[in-house]
Design a protein around this motif. Structure first.
Motif: not given
Length: 375
Positions: A123-124, A129-130, A133, A139, A149, A152-153, A205
């Motif tokens: 996911w990352h 990743s967001n 989440i 998280w 964590s 996400w941004s 997010v």
């Protein structure tokens, strides 16, 4: 004088990044010792530095839209745009993900059992990743020694980079302006909708929740290039100063007396960030300019990307070696201890970001003007 003015505007904009990252770092570092709580109004305000993320998003929307508008008639401009974005973003991002994978293999093999489903590393690696989440509604699990964590941004921004250039290319400036305005005005409703469907964390997010901040930056980039630019400059010289002040006061009140992060609060943060940005690039507010020209903001702004990534990614390292082994035993977990930790962890983060810039990021950026030709 236009090139000199534009160069100064770019410097000021970069220093706004310094303001944003200092807000985020202060908020994260203050959590040490667990002496501050969202249940106490004044302490809740001290922990609100996460609003610097909204400033980051507004700056990104302004920068990216400006680049696209200024270069859309040049040949291969999309290829050049993506090439430069990749060189700027990917090396540091994937380097930290590689460190996370190595830390699991060498330092905390038990974390491998947790990396399944929504907590899986891919996911990352895919900048999703967001979304993970959102679907998990909490998280994601991070390795013991590398905290992810806050990625996400970066996922939200990358999704914006992938889609926005084609929207800018396919719409007239007039229609694009109206689209941005609609996204800004609808952002509180998008935020409430996301929170209703995916919970507080998932809604916080979600990319639709953050479209308002990105669209605010894009809207300002369009207005700055509008034929009626002189009126925009006039607003930047007067009423926008009042707008920034009023929205910041309302934001202060909301953040101090309302425990939960509300959609209106995020809209206020977006408007305040937009007003501060326009005041900065307008170069007609001497006090604001003098503040942004502080040497600290110049250095922090230059290494802001590395600071954002490393300061929280190495949270466990700072906690173990700075807090538990040195600061807490020496100065305790009160005001002096937390203040010392903020300064020490900030200095350590800056040192790592500086080394990363010198040996990883800057060498690769030398190739930014060598975009690959079409096959």
């Amino acid at each position: 004088h236009y090139p000199l003015r534009r160069q100064r505007q770019m410097c000021i904009r970069d220093r706004l990044r310094g303001v944003a990252i200092l807000m985020v770092m202060f908020s994260h570092f203050c959590f040490i010792g667990e002496n501050l709580s969202n249940d106490v109004p004044i302490q809740r305000f001290l922990l609100s530095g996460y609003l610097g993320v909204d400033l980051f998003f507004v700056l990104s929307g302004f920068l990216i839209t400006g680049i696209l508008l200024d270069n859309q008639h040049r040949p291969r401009y999309l290829r050049v745009f993506y090439w430069r974005r990749a060189l700027r973003i990917f090396p540091l991002y994937y380097f930290v993900l590689l460190l996370a994978a190595l830390s699991v293999c060498c330092l905390s093999p038990g974390d491998a059992l947790q990396q399944r489903g929504f907590d899986a590393p891919w996911w990352h690696w895919l900048y999703l990743s967001n979304i993970a989440i959102m679907l998990k509604q909490e998280w994601l699990h991070s390795p013991q020694w590398i905290q992810l964590s806050h990625f996400w941004s970066l996922a939200v921004e990358e999704q914006f980079y992938l889609c926005w250039p084609f929207i800018v290319r396919g719409m007239s400036r007039r229609h694009l302006l109206w689209l941005c305005l609609a996204l800004v005005l609808s952002s509180p409703f998008l935020g409430m909708w996301m929170r209703h469907g995916f919970g507080d964390v998932g809604g916080y997010v979600a990319t639709p929740t953050r479209l308002g901040s990105l669209a605010m930056g894009a809207l300002l980039a369009l207005l700055w290039r509008h034929p009626l630019q002189s009126r925009v400059r006039k607003w930047g010289a007067g009423p926008l100063g009042w707008l920034a002040g009023v929205t910041l006061l309302l934001l202060l009140a909301a953040r101090t007396f309302v425990p939960a992060i509300s959609a209106i609060e995020m809209l206020l943060a977006t408007v305040a960030a937009g007003a501060l940005l326009l005041m900065a690039v307008n170069l007609q507010h001497p006090r604001w300019q003098r503040f942004l020209e502080l040497p600290l903001l110049r250095h922090v702004g230059k290494y802001s990307y590395g600071l954002y990534v490393y300061h929280h990614a190495l949270k466990a390292v700072w906690h173990h070696w700075l807090w538990k082994s040195w600061i807490e035993p020496t100065w305790g977990a009160g005001f002096i201890g937390i203040s010392s930790y903020v300064l020490a962890a900030g200095a350590a983060s800056f040192a790592v970001a500086y080394l990363s810039w010198c040996f990883l990021e800057a060498p690769l950026l030398k190739f930014k003007d060598r975009a690959p030709a079409a096959p």
